[in-house]
Design a protein around this motif. Structure first.
Motif, PDB file in Angstrom:
ATOM      1  N   PHE A   1      32.375  52.564  68.021  1.00 56.35           N
ATOM      2  CA  PHE A   1      32.376  54.010  67.832  1.00 56.35           C
ATOM      3  C   PHE A   1      31.789  54.647  69.082  1.00 56.35           C
ATOM      4  N   ARG A   2      32.219  55.861  69.362  1.00 56.98           N
ATOM      5  CA  ARG A   2      31.663  56.587  70.492  1.00 56.98           C
ATOM      6  C   ARG A   2      31.073  57.904  70.007  1.00 56.98           C
ATOM      7  N   TYR A   3      30.092  58.378  70.754  1.00 52.24           N
ATOM      8  CA  TYR A   3      29.492  59.663  70.433  1.00 52.24           C
ATOM      9  C   TYR A   3      29.252  60.429  71.737  1.00 52.24           C
ATOM     10  N   VAL A   4      29.222  61.746  71.634  1.00 57.05           N
ATOM     11  CA  VAL A   4      28.875  62.597  72.762  1.00 57.05           C
ATOM     12  C   VAL A   4      27.828  63.594  72.299  1.00 57.05           C
ATOM     13  N   VAL A   5      27.007  64.015  73.234  1.00 54.90           N
ATOM     14  CA  VAL A   5      25.943  64.987  72.977  1.00 54.90           C
ATOM     15  C   VAL A   5      26.281  66.266  73.725  1.00 54.90           C
ATOM     16  N   GLY A   6      26.178  67.398  73.040  1.00 55.39           N
ATOM     17  CA  GLY A   6      26.342  68.687  73.686  1.00 55.39           C
ATOM     18  C   GLY A   6      25.079  69.506  73.570  1.00 55.39           C
TER      19      GLY A   6
ATOM     20  N   LEU B   1      24.079  69.157  69.787  1.00 56.01           N
ATOM     21  CA  LEU B   1      25.111  68.861  68.796  1.00 56.01           C
ATOM     22  C   LEU B   1      25.720  67.516  69.152  1.00 56.01           C
ATOM     23  N   VAL B   2      25.799  66.615  68.177  1.00 54.57           N
ATOM     24  CA  VAL B   2      26.361  65.280  68.397  1.00 54.57           C
ATOM     25  C   VAL B   2      27.664  65.147  67.629  1.00 54.57           C
ATOM     26  N   LEU B   3      28.714  64.725  68.322  1.00 57.17           N
ATOM     27  CA  LEU B   3      30.004  64.424  67.709  1.00 57.17           C
ATOM     28  C   LEU B   3      30.264  62.928  67.833  1.00 57.17           C
ATOM     29  N   ALA B   4      30.868  62.342  66.794  1.00 52.82           N
ATOM     30  CA  ALA B   4      31.166  60.911  66.823  1.00 52.82           C
ATOM     31  C   ALA B   4      32.595  60.674  66.364  1.00 52.82           C
ATOM     32  N   SER B   5      33.181  59.593  66.861  1.00 54.12           N
ATOM     33  CA  SER B   5      34.541  59.214  66.473  1.00 54.12           C
ATOM     34  C   SER B   5      34.701  57.715  66.649  1.00 54.12           C
ATOM     35  N   TRP B   6      35.818  57.196  66.130  1.00 53.70           N
ATOM     36  CA  TRP B   6      36.189  55.824  66.449  1.00 53.70           C
ATOM     37  C   TRP B   6      36.393  55.711  67.959  1.00 53.70           C
ATOM     38  N   GLY B   7      36.141  54.523  68.476  1.00 53.24           N
ATOM     39  CA  GLY B   7      36.402  54.270  69.874  1.00 53.24           C
ATOM     40  C   GLY B   7      37.868  53.939  70.109  1.00 53.24           C
TER      41      GLY B   7
ATOM     42  N   LEU C   1      36.344  64.370  72.833  1.00 48.04           N
ATOM     43  CA  LEU C   1      35.147  64.926  72.202  1.00 48.04           C
ATOM     44  C   LEU C   1      34.452  65.920  73.129  1.00 48.04           C
ATOM     45  N   GLU C   2      34.422  65.591  74.417  1.00 44.42           N
ATOM     46  CA  GLU C   2      33.807  66.496  75.382  1.00 44.42           C
ATOM     47  C   GLU C   2      34.542  67.841  75.412  1.00 44.42           C
ATOM     48  N   GLY C   3      35.867  67.788  75.263  1.00 42.42           N
ATOM     49  CA  GLY C   3      36.646  69.011  75.242  1.00 42.42           C
ATOM     50  C   GLY C   3      36.312  69.888  74.049  1.00 42.42           C
ATOM     51  N   LEU C   4      36.076  69.273  72.902  1.00 41.61           N
ATOM     52  CA  LEU C   4      35.682  70.041  71.725  1.00 41.61           C
ATOM     53  C   LEU C   4      34.339  70.728  71.940  1.00 41.61           C
TER      54      LEU C   4
ATOM     55  N   GLY D   1      31.548  76.140  73.553  1.00 37.08           N
ATOM     56  CA  GLY D   1      30.530  76.758  74.394  1.00 37.08           C
ATOM     57  C   GLY D   1      29.321  75.901  74.662  1.00 37.08           C
ATOM     58  N   LEU D   2      29.409  74.594  74.413  1.00 37.31           N
ATOM     59  CA  LEU D   2      28.285  73.697  74.662  1.00 37.31           C
ATOM     60  C   LEU D   2      28.510  72.912  75.945  1.00 37.31           C
ATOM     61  N   ARG D   3      27.423  72.490  76.532  1.00 34.54           N
ATOM     62  CA  ARG D   3      27.476  71.716  77.771  1.00 34.54           C
ATOM     63  C   ARG D   3      27.378  70.231  77.437  1.00 34.54           C
ATOM     64  N   PRO D   4      28.407  69.424  77.762  1.00 32.28           N
ATOM     65  CA  PRO D   4      28.322  67.988  77.524  1.00 32.28           C
ATOM     66  C   PRO D   4      27.116  67.386  78.235  1.00 32.28           C
ATOM     67  N   ALA D   5      26.377  66.544  77.532  1.00 36.85           N
ATOM     68  CA  ALA D   5      25.141  65.980  78.078  1.00 36.85           C
ATOM     69  C   ALA D   5      25.056  64.490  77.804  1.00 36.85           C
ATOM     70  N   GLY D   6      26.154  63.787  78.047  1.00 37.35           N
ATOM     71  CA  GLY D   6      26.134  62.338  77.905  1.00 37.35           C
ATOM     72  C   GLY D   6      26.640  61.865  76.562  1.00 37.35           C
ATOM     73  N   GLY D   7      26.581  60.565  76.385  1.00 37.92           N
ATOM     74  CA  GLY D   7      27.067  59.948  75.159  1.00 37.92           C
ATOM     75  C   GLY D   7      26.977  58.440  75.278  1.00 37.92           C
ATOM     76  N   GLY D   8      27.697  57.758  74.422  1.00 36.10           N
ATOM     77  CA  GLY D   8      27.646  56.302  74.460  1.00 36.10           C
ATOM     78  C   GLY D   8      28.627  55.683  73.494  1.00 36.10           C
TER      79      GLY D   8
END
Length: 269
Positions: A260-265, A144-150, A185-188, A193-200
């Motif tokens: 913009f930043r994104y995180v992968v769960g 699952l990928v979440l994105a937001s403004w940086g 984003l990592e907190g969301l 119930g997902l494991r954060p797995a990086g981002g950028g």
């Protein structure tokens, strides 16, 4: 396969007064604004190696450009979009887009190897509920990928977006930078119930041929809707033009550099 060509051009609309009606905003998103986020979409797809083995669901996919870009990589794509005008534009691009993220089981697959939330977090009143719903549509072992403004200090559009907060009156819209702080984003993801797995972080220049196109594009994001409701479109447009003036270049084009930043769960069970 549907093409990722953007409908229309901004220059065709550059001399029409800015309008804030739902149909106009949807068209302005499709014709002007959504292309600004292409670097974000492509960075995510490159990192996750999106291709023929990918089943992708776009939550809040708007008019569907991100889905088209994934389809061009060979992915199987579907989307959800609650806005009727945007959904019809996506469907007009021969995309399978349903109405409500909470009824995503009505699309071809009930769960997908990749679910993306590129834009909807900026405007939803309940980010946690949205992410939980997206997590339920993610296959075990999927992402699952979440994105937001940086950070606002890295976004030249921050001064322009401040108009939305200032004019929203007693019912302010969501702060577009609220989820840009480290860990948000990592907190969301963790809460769902997902494991954060990086981002950028990805640089997304907002470039428009003229001031009118810039106003239309910014209004189409939905971030200014509470301000328009509270103060009226004429005042919001006037203040937007003033806020955009420092970014007008000698050739009359407008350019703002944003991050913009994104995180992968990862869903592990």
């Amino acid at each position: 396969m549907a093409s990722a060509q953007v409908t229309g051009t901004t220059s065709e609309r550059s001399h029409t007064p800015a309008c804030t009606g739902p149909h106009s905003r949807a068209r302005d998103w499709a014709e002007i604004q959504e292309r600004m986020l292409v670097p974000l979409y492509q960075a995510v797809y490159e990192r996750l190696e999106v291709g023929p083995a990918t089943s992708l669901l776009g939550f809040g996919c708007r008019s569907g450009l991100a889905l088209l870009l994934a389809a061009e990589r060979g992915a199987q794509v579907a989307g959800t979009e609650s806005d009727t005008e945007l959904r019809e534009l996506a469907q007009g691009r021969r995309l399978q887009v349903q109405e409500d993220p909470r009824t995503a089981q009505s699309v071809a697959r009930s769960a997908h190897s990749l679910v993306t939330v590129f834009e909807q977090l900026q405007t939803t009143p309940s980010p946690g509920r949205l992410v939980a719903a997206a997590a339920r549509r993610t296959l075990t072992g999927g992402q699952l990928v979440l994105a937001s403004w940086g950070p606002p200090e890295r976004c030249e559009s921050a001064a322009v977006l401040e108009v939305a907060q200032r004019q929203a009156g007693r019912t302010p819209g969501r702060d577009p930078f609220a989820l840009g702080a480290p860990g948000r984003l990592e907190g969301l993801l963790a809460a769902a119930g997902l494991r954060p797995a990086g981002g950028g972080r990805v640089t997304c220049p907002f470039a428009y041929p003229d001031l009118d196109s810039a106003v239309r594009g910014m209004l189409s994001t939905g971030l200014f809707d509470p301000a328009v409701a509270a103060a009226g479109s004429a005042l919001v447009v006037k203040e937007l033009e003033e806020a955009l003036h420092p970014f007008v270049r000698p050739d009359a084009s407008v350019r703002m550099v944003n991050v913009f930043r994104y995180v992968v769960g990862e869903r592990v069970n």
